[in-house]
Motif scaffolding. Structure first.
Motif, PDB file in Angstrom:
ATOM      1  N   THR A 279       4.683   6.453 -10.455  1.00  0.00           N
ATOM      2  CA  THR A 279       6.122   6.742 -10.475  1.00  0.00           C
ATOM      3  C   THR A 279       6.883   5.932 -11.511  1.00  0.00           C
ATOM      4  O   THR A 279       7.996   6.310 -11.898  1.00  0.00           O
ATOM      5  N   GLY A 280       6.324   4.804 -11.943  1.00  0.00           N
ATOM      6  CA  GLY A 280       7.018   3.938 -12.880  1.00  0.00           C
ATOM      7  C   GLY A 280       8.002   2.986 -12.225  1.00  0.00           C
ATOM      8  O   GLY A 280       8.596   2.139 -12.899  1.00  0.00           O
ATOM      9  N   ALA A 281       8.207   3.103 -10.920  1.00  0.00           N
ATOM     10  CA  ALA A 281       9.133   2.209 -10.221  1.00  0.00           C
ATOM     11  C   ALA A 281       8.617   0.770 -10.274  1.00  0.00           C
ATOM     12  O   ALA A 281       7.412   0.534 -10.164  1.00  0.00           O
ATOM     13  N   PRO A 282       9.507  -0.212 -10.452  1.00  0.00           N
ATOM     14  CA  PRO A 282       9.049  -1.609 -10.553  1.00  0.00           C
ATOM     15  C   PRO A 282       8.482  -2.124  -9.233  1.00  0.00           C
ATOM     16  O   PRO A 282       9.045  -1.883  -8.164  1.00  0.00           O
ATOM     17  N   LEU A 283       7.360  -2.818  -9.318  1.00  0.00           N
ATOM     18  CA  LEU A 283       6.744  -3.473  -8.169  1.00  0.00           C
ATOM     19  C   LEU A 283       6.657  -4.969  -8.458  1.00  0.00           C
ATOM     20  O   LEU A 283       6.139  -5.370  -9.498  1.00  0.00           O
ATOM     21  N   GLU A 284       7.171  -5.778  -7.556  1.00  0.00           N
ATOM     22  CA  GLU A 284       7.055  -7.229  -7.670  1.00  0.00           C
ATOM     23  C   GLU A 284       6.473  -7.754  -6.362  1.00  0.00           C
ATOM     24  O   GLU A 284       7.082  -7.609  -5.306  1.00  0.00           O
ATOM     25  N   LEU A 285       5.283  -8.337  -6.448  1.00  0.00           N
ATOM     26  CA  LEU A 285       4.553  -8.760  -5.256  1.00  0.00           C
ATOM     27  C   LEU A 285       4.234 -10.246  -5.337  1.00  0.00           C
ATOM     28  O   LEU A 285       3.973 -10.782  -6.416  1.00  0.00           O
ATOM     29  N   GLU A 286       4.253 -10.912  -4.177  1.00  0.00           N
ATOM     30  CA  GLU A 286       3.928 -12.332  -4.120  1.00  0.00           C
ATOM     31  C   GLU A 286       2.991 -12.610  -2.951  1.00  0.00           C
ATOM     32  O   GLU A 286       3.058 -11.948  -1.916  1.00  0.00           O
ATOM     33  N   SER A 287       2.127 -13.577  -3.142  1.00  0.00           N
ATOM     34  CA  SER A 287       1.242 -14.061  -2.084  1.00  0.00           C
ATOM     35  C   SER A 287       1.450 -15.562  -1.956  1.00  0.00           C
ATOM     36  O   SER A 287       1.260 -16.306  -2.926  1.00  0.00           O
ATOM     37  N   PRO A 288       1.845 -16.043  -0.797  1.00  0.00           N
ATOM     38  CA  PRO A 288       2.043 -17.489  -0.625  1.00  0.00           C
ATOM     39  C   PRO A 288       0.724 -18.235  -0.704  1.00  0.00           C
ATOM     40  O   PRO A 288      -0.349 -17.659  -0.496  1.00  0.00           O
ATOM     41  N   LEU A 289       0.804 -19.521  -0.995  1.00  0.00           N
ATOM     42  CA  LEU A 289      -0.411 -20.339  -1.014  1.00  0.00           C
ATOM     43  C   LEU A 289      -1.103 -20.272   0.343  1.00  0.00           C
ATOM     44  O   LEU A 289      -0.454 -20.392   1.386  1.00  0.00           O
ATOM     45  N   PRO A 290      -2.424 -20.087   0.357  1.00  0.00           N
ATOM     46  CA  PRO A 290      -3.157 -20.120   1.630  1.00  0.00           C
ATOM     47  C   PRO A 290      -2.978 -21.470   2.330  1.00  0.00           C
ATOM     48  O   PRO A 290      -2.696 -22.484   1.697  1.00  0.00           O
ATOM     49  N   GLU A 291      -3.182 -21.469   3.627  1.00  0.00           N
ATOM     50  CA  GLU A 291      -2.920 -22.646   4.441  1.00  0.00           C
ATOM     51  C   GLU A 291      -3.678 -23.872   3.942  1.00  0.00           C
ATOM     52  O   GLU A 291      -3.121 -24.983   3.900  1.00  0.00           O
ATOM     53  N   GLU A 292      -4.960 -23.694   3.542  1.00  0.00           N
ATOM     54  CA  GLU A 292      -5.740 -24.864   3.131  1.00  0.00           C
ATOM     55  C   GLU A 292      -5.207 -25.483   1.836  1.00  0.00           C
ATOM     56  O   GLU A 292      -5.310 -26.708   1.623  1.00  0.00           O
TER      57      GLU A 292
ATOM     58  N   GLU B 185       0.836  -1.199   0.000  1.00  0.00           N
ATOM     59  CA  GLU B 185       0.000   0.000   0.000  1.00  0.00           C
ATOM     60  C   GLU B 185       0.867   1.243   0.000  1.00  0.00           C
ATOM     61  O   GLU B 185       1.889   1.304   0.682  1.00  0.00           O
ATOM     62  N   ASP B 186       0.470   2.224  -0.800  1.00  0.00           N
ATOM     63  CA  ASP B 186       1.048   3.564  -0.733  1.00  0.00           C
ATOM     64  C   ASP B 186      -0.056   4.560  -1.053  1.00  0.00           C
ATOM     65  O   ASP B 186      -1.241   4.234  -0.958  1.00  0.00           O
ATOM     66  N   GLU B 187       0.313   5.776  -1.450  1.00  0.00           N
ATOM     67  CA  GLU B 187      -0.699   6.806  -1.672  1.00  0.00           C
ATOM     68  C   GLU B 187      -1.523   6.575  -2.936  1.00  0.00           C
ATOM     69  O   GLU B 187      -2.582   7.193  -3.110  1.00  0.00           O
ATOM     70  N   ALA B 188      -1.086   5.665  -3.806  1.00  0.00           N
ATOM     71  CA  ALA B 188      -1.753   5.472  -5.087  1.00  0.00           C
ATOM     72  C   ALA B 188      -2.591   4.206  -5.168  1.00  0.00           C
ATOM     73  O   ALA B 188      -3.595   4.166  -5.877  1.00  0.00           O
ATOM     74  N   LEU B 189      -2.202   3.145  -4.461  1.00  0.00           N
ATOM     75  CA  LEU B 189      -2.901   1.870  -4.617  1.00  0.00           C
ATOM     76  C   LEU B 189      -2.753   1.001  -3.384  1.00  0.00           C
ATOM     77  O   LEU B 189      -1.874   1.205  -2.544  1.00  0.00           O
ATOM     78  N   ILE B 190      -3.658   0.040  -3.296  1.00  0.00           N
ATOM     79  CA  ILE B 190      -3.613  -1.014  -2.287  1.00  0.00           C
ATOM     80  C   ILE B 190      -3.639  -2.346  -3.037  1.00  0.00           C
ATOM     81  O   ILE B 190      -4.420  -2.511  -3.975  1.00  0.00           O
ATOM     82  N   VAL B 191      -2.791  -3.283  -2.620  1.00  0.00           N
ATOM     83  CA  VAL B 191      -2.869  -4.642  -3.154  1.00  0.00           C
ATOM     84  C   VAL B 191      -3.324  -5.543  -2.015  1.00  0.00           C
ATOM     85  O   VAL B 191      -2.610  -5.752  -1.040  1.00  0.00           O
ATOM     86  N   VAL B 192      -4.560  -6.007  -2.136  1.00  0.00           N
ATOM     87  CA  VAL B 192      -5.194  -6.842  -1.115  1.00  0.00           C
ATOM     88  C   VAL B 192      -4.869  -8.308  -1.380  1.00  0.00           C
ATOM     89  O   VAL B 192      -4.836  -8.744  -2.538  1.00  0.00           O
ATOM     90  N   ASP B 193      -4.623  -9.070  -0.324  1.00  0.00           N
ATOM     91  CA  ASP B 193      -4.485 -10.519  -0.448  1.00  0.00           C
ATOM     92  C   ASP B 193      -5.868 -11.111  -0.158  1.00  0.00           C
ATOM     93  O   ASP B 193      -6.220 -11.382   0.988  1.00  0.00           O
TER      94      ASP B 193
END
Length: 320
Positions: free
Chosen positions: A287-300, A93-101
């Protein structure tokens, strides 16, 4: 939210949250419950004015524009369901966007029999947020990374990137069967249609829109395979339909899957569709800065993979 149902004209001034939005979409947003046909009628008739002049429905608003909006009566909505606030896990999260899991089983927005979804609950949990809009969609049963814009400029840029392929999206899926190719490009056109019951479905059809998925093998058992799917296009139900059409339905898929297998899997602990939006790579929309995001597999999902590794799913998941 302005009350547009009163008998007098309403005057509005456009702020940063609406900059660049089409006026028809703006009116639909602030006059929820009003039929689209009525919105277009007041636009075409000239009853809506911008800076004292008539504008077409595709006019894009500018900060400081002054709008004249005639009385618009909304239909009464009996017994509306109160939207509960909910805090979701946040990957970024920053001033421009939120990435929800996003968890499985939660719709991204209300509609089609669902009273509310992630975006409504997020807005309720953040009453001071001036702008929160979905940048894309995930199916209700799909878990993982979901992008929400906090500024109109960010939303517009994100929409452009999703449309033009400027965002890398990768999903993990567990499929029935033994997937053999380490890397496979799937290019099959997809066509949307409605069933006799009025439910939305998608099928591979030469008359459909072009769709491209890249499938990589991650792990394989005798009767199941774990694959990573990279989306080069973003068609509705693309991964589910591509894999099912090739004879590898996703485990737990209640629309395109193997229904008898799904029932058996529920008894072994897999009570949802095994599809997870695991990775996103994109330039920051402002800003154009690279964003690389990962979400691990949920527990189930992790737990079910471990059962496959231990051969604890009976004849459905014998290891090689």
């Amino acid at each position: 939210m302005k009350d547009l149902s009163k008998d007098s004209v309403t005057w509005l001034e456009v702020g940063e949250d609406a900059e660049g939005q089409r006026i028809d979409n703006f009116l639909m947003r602030i006059a929820k419950g009003v039929p689209k046909s009525h919105i277009y009628r007041v636009l075409h008739s000239g009853e809506v004015r911008v800076n004292k002049g008539r504008v077409p429905a595709e006019y894009r608003l500018k900060v400081g524009d002054r709008l004249r909006v005639p009385p618009i009566r909304t239909a009464e909505r009996p017994s509306q369901v109160a939207v509960p606030a909910r805090d979701f896990d946040i990957a970024f999260e920053d001033e421009a966007l939120i990435v929800v899991d996003k968890p499985s089983g939660v719709a991204v927005h209300g509609g089609s029999g669902v009273s509310f979804g992630v975006i409504e609950q997020l807005r309720r949990a953040r009453p001071l947020a001036k702008f929160l809009e979905l940048a894309h969609r995930l199916d209700r049963e799909t878990s993982g990374l979901l992008v929400v814009a906090k500024k109109r400029a960010a939303l517009t840029r994100l929409h452009d990137m999703f449309r033009d392929g400027g965002i890398s999206k990768r999903y993990f899926a567990l499929v029935k069967g033994s997937w053999r190719n380490e890397l496979q490009h799937v290019r099959l056109p997809l066509h949307k249609y409605l069933t006799a019951e009025g439910e939305r479905r998608v099928s591979v059809n030469k008359e459909g829109k072009a769709a491209h998925s890249i499938v990589r093998l991650v792990a394989r058992w005798e009767n199941f395979s774990l694959v990573e799917v990279e989306l080069k296009t973003g068609r509705t139900h693309q991964i589910r339909v591509h894999l099912a059409h090739l004879g590898f339905p996703i485990a737990g898929d209640d629309k395109y899957g193997d229904f008898s297998l799904n029932k058996a899997l529920q008894k072994t602990g897999l009570g949802r569709m095994f599809l997870h939006a695991a990775k996103l790579a994109l330039p920051h929309p402002l800003t154009g800065a690279p964003l690389e995001l990962e979400s691990p597999l949920p527990e189930e999902l992790r737990a079910f993979v471990e059962k496959l590794d231990r051969n604890e799913t009976g004849t459905y998941g014998q290891t090689l």
